[in-house]
Design an enzyme around this catalytic site. Structure first.
Site, PDB file in Angstrom:
ATOM      1  CG  ASN A   7      -1.807   1.151   1.359  1.00  0.00           C
ATOM      2  OD1 ASN A   7      -1.401   2.279   1.106  1.00  0.00           O
ATOM      3  ND2 ASN A   7      -3.041   0.924   1.744  1.00  0.00           N
ATOM      4  CG  HIS A  10       1.835   5.937   5.055  1.00  0.00           C
ATOM      5  ND1 HIS A  10       0.496   6.132   5.148  1.00  0.00           N
ATOM      6  CD2 HIS A  10       2.210   5.393   6.244  1.00  0.00           C
ATOM      7  CE1 HIS A  10       0.059   5.726   6.326  1.00  0.00           C
ATOM      8  NE2 HIS A  10       1.083   5.270   7.016  1.00  0.00           N
ATOM      9  CG  HIS A  43      -8.271   4.113   1.349  1.00  0.00           C
ATOM     10  ND1 HIS A  43      -8.430   3.961   2.703  1.00  0.00           N
ATOM     11  CD2 HIS A  43      -9.483   4.479   0.865  1.00  0.00           C
ATOM     12  CE1 HIS A  43      -9.696   4.232   3.022  1.00  0.00           C
ATOM     13  NE2 HIS A  43     -10.347   4.564   1.928  1.00  0.00           N
ATOM     14  NE  ARG A  45      -9.373   8.561   4.441  1.00  0.00           N
ATOM     15  CZ  ARG A  45      -9.578   7.703   5.436  1.00  0.00           C
ATOM     16  NH1 ARG A  45      -8.810   6.664   5.594  1.00  0.00           N
ATOM     17  NH2 ARG A  45     -10.557   7.907   6.288  1.00  0.00           N
ATOM     18  NE  ARG A  49      -7.521  11.575   5.578  1.00  0.00           N
ATOM     19  CZ  ARG A  49      -7.907  10.933   6.693  1.00  0.00           C
ATOM     20  NH1 ARG A  49      -7.059  10.171   7.334  1.00  0.00           N
ATOM     21  NH2 ARG A  49      -9.127  11.066   7.155  1.00  0.00           N
ATOM     22  CD  GLU A  70      -7.153  -0.266   1.511  1.00  0.00           C
ATOM     23  OE1 GLU A  70      -7.422   0.721   2.214  1.00  0.00           O
ATOM     24  OE2 GLU A  70      -6.194  -0.993   1.732  1.00  0.00           O
ATOM     25  CB  THR A 101      -9.285   1.644   7.553  1.00  0.00           C
ATOM     26  OG1 THR A 101      -8.895   2.225   6.318  1.00  0.00           O
ATOM     27  CG2 THR A 101     -10.652   1.020   7.417  1.00  0.00           C
ATOM     28  CD  GLU A 151      -7.110  -6.097   3.420  1.00  0.00           C
ATOM     29  OE1 GLU A 151      -7.366  -5.717   2.258  1.00  0.00           O
ATOM     30  OE2 GLU A 151      -6.384  -5.461   4.205  1.00  0.00           O
ATOM     31  CG  HIS A 191      -5.333  -1.794   9.588  1.00  0.00           C
ATOM     32  ND1 HIS A 191      -4.830  -1.132  10.663  1.00  0.00           N
ATOM     33  CD2 HIS A 191      -5.934  -0.879   8.807  1.00  0.00           C
ATOM     34  CE1 HIS A 191      -5.141   0.137  10.537  1.00  0.00           C
ATOM     35  NE2 HIS A 191      -5.791   0.331   9.414  1.00  0.00           N
TER      36      HIS A 191
HETATM   37  N1  PXP Z   1      -5.798  -3.051   4.425  1.00  0.00           N
HETATM   38  C1  PXP Z   1      -6.722  -2.065   4.528  1.00  0.00           C
HETATM   39  C2  PXP Z   1      -8.131  -2.378   4.165  1.00  0.00           C
HETATM   40  C3  PXP Z   1      -6.358  -0.766   4.965  1.00  0.00           C
HETATM   41  O1  PXP Z   1      -7.294   0.187   5.047  1.00  0.00           O
HETATM   42  C4  PXP Z   1      -5.001  -0.518   5.249  1.00  0.00           C
HETATM   43  C5  PXP Z   1      -4.590   0.865   5.643  1.00  0.00           C
HETATM   44  O2  PXP Z   1      -4.732   1.735   4.577  1.00  0.00           O
HETATM   45  C6  PXP Z   1      -4.077  -1.568   5.122  1.00  0.00           C
HETATM   46  C7  PXP Z   1      -4.502  -2.821   4.729  1.00  0.00           C
HETATM   47  C8  PXP Z   1      -2.622  -1.366   5.392  1.00  0.00           C
HETATM   48  O3  PXP Z   1      -2.451  -1.137   6.762  1.00  0.00           O
HETATM   49  P1  PXP Z   1      -1.039  -0.643   7.286  1.00  0.00           P
HETATM   50  O4  PXP Z   1      -0.773   0.679   6.654  1.00  0.00           O
HETATM   51  O5  PXP Z   1      -1.222  -0.574   8.763  1.00  0.00           O
HETATM   52  O6  PXP Z   1      -0.039  -1.692   6.868  1.00  0.00           O
END
Ligand code: PXP
Length: 238
Positions: A7, A10, A43, A45, A49, A70, A101, A151, A191
């Site tokens: 992901n 960031h 994601h 949003r 952001r 996402e 999330t 997931e 997550h």
């Molecule tokens: N899966 C989902 C559905 C999420 O919303 C997120 C955070 O954006 C992640 C995985 C990844 O989580 P993390 O950034 O804590 O690894």
């Protein structure tokens, strides 16, 4: 062996802090793929952001593995997803005030409204994953909704402060993953997965894919610091 999907939200968060062009999450995604990542996750949003529409559009053209979008199941996002056509959408709950999330989507509560959303995506040939808590009731509803994947939300496991709590949460994730697999669903997890707790989670053989963002981007910043400073120092002192 499980797959790793990265992901890159960031990276966009850093870019948006300056409303600049860099760092570009599209470049980060390409580097992640070159390093062996088997999927890219973003994601988009409602408040934009971090990831912007342009990012998803360019990623759709450049990602060579699999692009997982996402999103909240809102009319605007559904239209955007149908236009961009990612390989998969992961439906998540979204609150404006949250930092990230905060929990799984309550698919039992929203079963009726989700049914139409699932049909829309399947008609558009887009696979669907539902981000849900490790709760047998949620897994069974997800199955009734004919989702392709679930997931499993690993946040409570990742945040557990004591060994006992962690063990309990680990067991919940494992039980949910086994049930989902038994029902024929693809099983992803994500997550809060990091460089320590992956030693636990990778033992759950039903998990086919981990979706990881924060831990990897945080590490990338730190392991890249030495080189970045040396390169600038060479220019300053050149
Ligand atoms: N899966 C989902 C559905 C999420 O919303 C997120 C955070 O954006 C992640 C995985 C990844 O989580 P993390 O950034 O804590 O690894």
């Amino acid at each position: 062996m499980a797959r790793l999907a990265i992901n890159v939200d960031h990276v966009a968060t850093v870019r948006q802090a300056r409303l600049a062009a860099e760092p570009d999450p599209v470049t980060a995604a390409a580097l992640a793929e070159l390093a062996g990542a088997q999927g890219i996750v973003v994601h988009l949003r409602e408040d934009r952001r971090h990831i912007q529409d342009r990012d998803v559009e360019v990623l759709r053209r450049t990602v060579k593995t699999s692009l997982n979008l996402e999103m909240a199941a809102t009319a605007e996002m559904i239209q955007t997803a149908l236009r961009i056509k990612p390989d998969m959408v992961t439906l998540v709950p979204e609150k404006r005030q949250e930092l990230t999330t905060e929990g799984g989507l309550d698919v039992t509560l929203h079963e009726e409204s989700l049914r139409g959303v699932m049909e829309t995506f399947h008609k558009g040939n887009i696979a669907v994953s539902l981000f849900i808590d490790p709760d047998p009731k949620q897994i069974k509803t997800a199955h009734r909704l004919e989702t392709d994947y679930v997931e499993i939300h690993t946040g409570s496991f990742a945040e557990a402060k004591t060994f006992q709590r962690r063990q309990e949460e680990y067991d919940r994730v494992g039980t949910a993953a086994k049930l989902a697999r038994k029902l024929g669903l693809g099983v992803h997890a994500g997550h809060g997965v990091d460089y320590q707790n992956i030693f636990w989670l990778r033992n759950i053989s039903e998990i086919e894919e981990f979706s990881i963002g924060h831990a990897v981007i945080a590490r990338a910043v730190l392991v890249g610091m030495d080189r970045a400073v040396r390169e600038m120092l060479a220019l300053v002192t050149g």
